[in-house]
Design a protein around this motif. Structure first.
Motif, short mmCIF file in Angstrom:
data_model
loop_
_atom_site.label_atom_id
_atom_site.label_comp_id
_atom_site.label_asym_id
_atom_site.label_seq_id
_atom_site.Cartn_x
_atom_site.Cartn_y
_atom_site.Cartn_z
N GLY A 186 0.80 -1.22 0.00
CA GLY A 186 0.00 0.00 0.00
C GLY A 186 0.83 1.27 0.00
O GLY A 186 0.29 2.37 -0.01
N ASP A 238 0.14 0.71 -7.39
CA ASP A 238 0.02 1.92 -8.21
C ASP A 238 1.21 1.93 -9.17
O ASP A 238 2.36 1.74 -8.75
CB ASP A 238 0.06 3.17 -7.32
N VAL A 239 0.91 2.19 -10.44
CA VAL A 239 1.96 2.15 -11.45
C VAL A 239 1.91 3.42 -12.31
O VAL A 239 0.84 3.82 -12.77
CB VAL A 239 1.80 0.92 -12.39
N VAL A 289 11.11 9.72 -14.03
CA VAL A 289 9.74 9.67 -13.50
C VAL A 289 9.79 9.26 -12.03
O VAL A 289 9.13 9.86 -11.17
CB VAL A 289 8.87 8.71 -14.33
N GLY A 348 6.55 12.34 -13.15
CA GLY A 348 6.61 11.59 -11.89
C GLY A 348 5.91 12.33 -10.77
O GLY A 348 5.05 11.77 -10.07
N SER A 383 2.16 12.66 -11.34
CA SER A 383 1.40 11.43 -11.15
C SER A 383 0.99 11.22 -9.69
O SER A 383 0.05 10.49 -9.41
CB SER A 383 2.21 10.21 -11.64
N THR A 384 1.68 11.90 -8.79
CA THR A 384 1.29 11.81 -7.38
C THR A 384 0.37 12.97 -6.98
O THR A 384 0.10 13.17 -5.80
CB THR A 384 2.52 11.80 -6.44
N ALA A 419 -4.78 10.35 -8.00
CA ALA A 419 -3.32 10.42 -7.85
C ALA A 419 -2.76 9.14 -7.24
O ALA A 419 -3.44 8.41 -6.52
CB ALA A 419 -2.94 11.62 -6.99
N LEU A 420 -1.51 8.85 -7.57
CA LEU A 420 -0.85 7.66 -7.04
C LEU A 420 -0.24 7.97 -5.68
O LEU A 420 0.52 8.92 -5.54
CB LEU A 420 0.27 7.21 -8.00
N ASN A 421 -0.61 7.19 -4.70
CA ASN A 421 0.03 7.33 -3.38
C ASN A 421 0.14 5.99 -2.69
O ASN A 421 0.24 5.89 -1.48
CB ASN A 421 -0.74 8.34 -2.51
N GLY A 422 0.10 4.93 -3.49
CA GLY A 422 0.15 3.58 -2.92
C GLY A 422 -1.26 3.02 -2.80
O GLY A 422 -2.16 3.71 -2.32
N ALA A 423 -1.45 1.77 -3.24
CA ALA A 423 -2.80 1.19 -3.30
C ALA A 423 -3.19 0.61 -1.94
O ALA A 423 -3.38 -0.59 -1.78
CB ALA A 423 -2.86 0.13 -4.39
N LYS A 424 -3.29 1.50 -0.96
CA LYS A 424 -3.64 1.06 0.39
C LYS A 424 -5.16 1.11 0.56
O LYS A 424 -5.76 2.18 0.39
CB LYS A 424 -2.97 2.00 1.40
N ARG A 471 -7.50 0.29 -1.25
CA ARG A 471 -8.26 0.67 -2.44
C ARG A 471 -7.70 -0.10 -3.63
O ARG A 471 -6.63 -0.72 -3.54
CB ARG A 471 -8.19 2.18 -2.70
N PRO A 508 -5.74 -0.73 -7.03
CA PRO A 508 -4.55 -0.08 -7.57
C PRO A 508 -4.90 0.82 -8.74
O PRO A 508 -5.88 0.60 -9.44
CB PRO A 508 -3.67 -1.24 -8.02
N ARG A 509 -4.08 1.85 -8.91
CA ARG A 509 -4.29 2.78 -10.02
C ARG A 509 -3.08 2.74 -10.94
O ARG A 509 -1.97 2.46 -10.50
CB ARG A 509 -4.43 4.22 -9.50
N ASN A 510 -3.31 3.02 -12.19
CA ASN A 510 -2.14 3.18 -13.05
C ASN A 510 -2.32 4.35 -13.99
O ASN A 510 -3.43 4.66 -14.42
CB ASN A 510 -1.85 1.89 -13.82
N LEU A 511 -1.21 5.02 -14.24
CA LEU A 511 -1.17 6.12 -15.20
C LEU A 511 -0.11 5.74 -16.22
O LEU A 511 1.07 5.99 -16.03
CB LEU A 511 -0.80 7.44 -14.50
#
Lengths: 248, 359, 186
Positions: A44, A65-66, A77, B68, B71-72, B200-205, B207, B209-212
């Motif tokens: 996470g 997240d990627v 990045v 980078g 993305s956050t 925004a990406l902040n770690g899939a905690k 929830r 997972p997200r990707n961009l």
């Protein structure tokens, strides 16, 4: 009595399928990464940076997240991600085409800056995804789609020994080369990657791990022969070991 | 504009100060004349603010670091000039596809190639139509004063985050280097909620997972994404068009110009008006999306000629022509390669055109 | 009203600072102003110049091809820009009249050197002296505005030189006043 012998990593997406060819080394390394993310309990907190090549489809396998990067730019990045979110675990997963051919400038400067990220670079001595053309790491005399007569170093230059070069960057904290191709090599690789993960968690700085890996399809070998090729040939040209470790 | 104290600021510095005010958390850049002062200023100011400044190994690195950080959900910016912006094109296309917000300040110099360091507008096409691949579009904002450079810096960050896309602030060497009275007013979008926690990406905690990412290989996936992104841009076109009109109501001649040239043209318009010539000015502020309808609607029966003036060989001309849509003649005057147009030259052209209309 | 001024000299003579001072004095008098330096490769050479416009109305281009006023802090700058000055324009030359060759009879010249001032003034104040002479000569702005601008713009590490700078402004203005015999520029 039941005994647990294997458990799929929680980091993997349920029922995911690798997109790799049979015998490809990518699967081993991604498996180690997933196990380490479980072990450190950072699923996470992780933001993975994918690159261009067979290394690209991280979001298809991982519950992470990627963010994607253009060819060769994932260290940049990742720098942007890590600097804006210093408490997140950030790694780049790149191939030799990405990190060592088109993007070696970025690799070196990220090392020089000592970014607190982890780079895992799969070196299978060719451009796998595009069908096996010569990359900067193709061995002398190696036949590829673009070196049909073998890599002639007098015409095309010598392979890049990236780990040795990155180790000269003062900002790098940990630089190692390992391989997948035998169970012994696999175990060593896991140890080295674990160290590279631990370093980031301990805010030690930049860790670069080059993993020699097989590409049976483009090498024109069976998976077993490909593994043997790593042990007998590739790892002779590219020496295995830890080239730099500021924590030791 | 609020009634703050007027100070004298160089355009580059004004943009840098506005970026700080806009909440820019990260600056990544590589020096190039005529915009190096942006990075120089921020190398101190960002550190003093406890924010991120990285002097990069290249413009490639800079724009990818913006991706980078973007993305956050972090406000990030880079700045460069012509050939440096050229290096960023691949990443700008990727930003559009990945829906990553970020601000790119482009302070144009003479081209093509390394060109020279004189002010120019030779990168209108580069900014609006890009050198990146695929069906992508970028919001391009064009200031013509230092005050507007400040205001549009705020707007750049606002639009980048409102629509999750790259925004280019397109200035030129004159705007970058000149000083003019201005005031660093408050960022009007300070309280805007961009809902970054939704993407925004902040770690899939706890929830999904997200990707961009920008590679979409599944059948039909990329086609659909293109339609969706285009729909978003149509929305931008509907909501965010900005332009200035000056004395166009009764005009027989309408000048179209952007950025520095527009302010020079304004002087010429005023002088021509004093001579009794009915001339007005249309200045697009959003170069992309281009205010086509707004310009088109100005072309009524009394408009005989549109004169497009640019510091290039006519890059905005095709947008002007398609907006005018054959309703009147469109003429062009311009100078490439860092040639600077002065108001006397424009006035002369206006007089010449006016004589031809009358005869 | 719109006046365009080019200030030119050697790098290190405070050319750009003099321009900023002028622009700031214009702001103090609620006028519009623009300032733009010669930049880039040119600034690495020995010469420096900047262009300042002052106007009641909005200013179009900050670029000046034909200035109303030239402040030449050295003779090479005088030689370079003399031909560009508008008819009936003014050149402030930091040299004595016999040191230069005048090639125009449709413009005004005003010569000033540190020797003209009644007290010893440091060579490094030549930019301030020339600027003050221009302001006093043309009455484009008030000398008080120049002093206020100086108070605002002087860098912290040069604060100890503020008083002597202001003195230089005043001495220069006095010299202009005492030499009314030269044609007055309007």
């Amino acid at each position: 009595m039941e005994k647990l012998v294997y458990q799929e990593s929680k980091c993997f997406i349920e029922n995911f399928k690798y997109t790799f060819c049979p015998g490809c080394g990518h699967g081993y390394v991604l498996g180690i990464i997933a196990q380490l993310i479980d072990e450190f309990n950072i699923q996470g907190e992780t933001i993975a940076v994918s690159s261009v090549g067979c290394s690209i489809f991280l979001e298809k396998f991982f519950k992470l997240d990627v963010v994607g990067a253009s060819h060769g730019r994932s260290p940049c990045v990742a720098t942007g991600v890590k600097r804006s979110k210093p408490n997140k675990f950030v790694f780049t997963y790149q191939g030799d085409g990405d990190a060592l051919t088109i993007g070696f400038n970025e690799t070196c400067h990220t090392a020089l800056r000592g970014e607190n990220i982890t780079t895992i670079c799969i070196n299978n001595t060719n451009f796998g995804m595009t069908g096996g053309q010569a990359s900067a790491t193709s061995l002398p005399n190696q036949k590829t789609k673009t070196t049909p007569f073998g890599r002639d170093v007098s015409k095309y230059g010598y392979p890049i020994k990236a780990a040795e070069m990155v180790a000269t960057c003062d900002g790098a904290a940990f630089v190692a080369r390992c391989a997948v191709g035998s169970s012994k090599l696999y175990d060593d690789t896991k140890k080295i990657l674990k160290k590279a993960f631990q370093n980031q968690i301990n805010n030690v700085g930049y860790s670069f791990v080059e993993v020699l890996s097989s590409c049976p399809t483009n090498w024109g070998m069976s998976p077993v022969d490909a593994n043997r090729h790593i042990v007998e040939n590739v790892s002779k040209y590219y020496k295995l070991g830890v080239f730099k470790d500021i924590t030791s | 504009m609020e009634d703050e104290e007027k100070i004298l600021l160089k355009g580059n510095i004004a943009i840098a100060k506005a970026a700080i005010n806009a909440g820019c958390e990260c600056y990544f850049g590589y020096p190039i004349t005529p915009q190096s002062e942006i990075g120089e200023y921020l190398s101190k100011a960002m550190i003093e603010e406890g924010r991120i400044f990285i002097p990069c190994e290249s413009e490639l690195a800079a724009i990818n670091m913006v991706i980078g950080a973007g993305s956050t959900g972090t406000k990030a910016m880079t700045s460069s000039s012509s050939c440096g912006i050229a290096l960023m094109q691949e990443a700008i296309s990727a930003m559009y596809c990945q829906q990553v917000p970020g601000v790119i300040v482009s302070v144009m110099r003479g081209g093509p190639g390394l060109g020279n360091i004189a002010p120019s507008q030779g990168d209108y096409n580069q900014a609006c139509y890009g050198g990146g691949n695929g069906d992508y579009k970028v919001i391009v904002l064009s200031p013509s004063t230092i005050q507007e450079s400040i205001d549009l810096t705020y707007l750049s960050f606002h639009l980048a985050f409102k629509y999750r896309c790259p925004v280019i602030l397109l200035a030129d060497g004159i705007l970058g280097q000149m000083m003019e009275p201005c005031s660093i007013n408050k960022n009007p979008y300070n309280d805007y909620d961009y809902n970054i926690e939704k993407w925004a990406l902040n770690g899939a905690k706890n929830r999904e997972p997200r990707n961009l990412v920008s590679l979409h290989m599944d059948l039909g996936e990329l086609e659909k994404l293109n339609y969706d992104l285009n729909k978003k841009f149509l929305e931008i076109e509907k909501n965010e068009i900005r332009y200035e009109i000056f004395l166009t109501d009764d005009a027989n001649i309408i000048i179209t110009a952007f950025g520095t040239v527009a302010r020079v043209a304004k002087t010429a318009v005023k002088q021509a008006r004093e001579m009794g010539i009915k001339v007005g000015l249309f200045r697009p502020i959003t170069l992309s999306p281009f205010p086509s309808n707004k310009l088109g609607n100005l072309i009524c029966s009394n408009v005989k000629i549109v004169l497009d003036v640019e510091m290039n060989l006519g890059q905005m001309l095709k947008d002007v022509r398609s907006s005018v849509f054959g309703k009147c003649a469109v003429k062009f005057m311009g100078k490439p390669g860092g040639g600077i147009i002065n108001s006397d030259e424009i006035l002369e052209k206006i007089i010449d055109i006016n004589n031809n209309i009358e005869s | 009203m719109e006046k365009s001024i080019i200030i030119a000299g050697y790098g290190g003579q405070g050319v750009l600072f003099a321009g900023k001072l002028l622009s700031y004095a214009a702001i103090i008098e609620n006028m519009n102003t623009t300032w733009i330096p010669s930049y880039g490769a040119e600034m690495r050479g020995g010469s420096a110049n900047c262009s300042v416009k002052i106007a009641n109305d909005e200013i179009g281009s900050p670029i000046i091809n034909k200035p109303d006023i030239l402040i030449a802090l050295n003779i090479p700058s005088f030689n370079r820009f003399e031909k560009d000055v508008k008819k009936d324009g003014l050149i402030i030359v930091c040299a004595s009249e016999n040191e230069v060759t005048k090639s125009r009879d449709d413009i005004n010249y005003f010569f000033i050197t540190l020797k003209n001032l009644t007290k010893n003034i440091q060579l490094s104040f030549i930019n301030i002296v020339a600027l003050s002479a221009m302001v006093r000569k043309t009455k484009l702005l008030k000398i008080e505005s120049l002093i206020l601008a100086l108070n605002k713009l002087i860098p912290k590490n040069k604060l100890h030189m503020l008083t002597s700078n202001i003195e230089a402004i005043k001495l220069s203005a006095k010299f202009v006043f005492d030499n009314k015999n030269s044609k007055v520029f309007v």
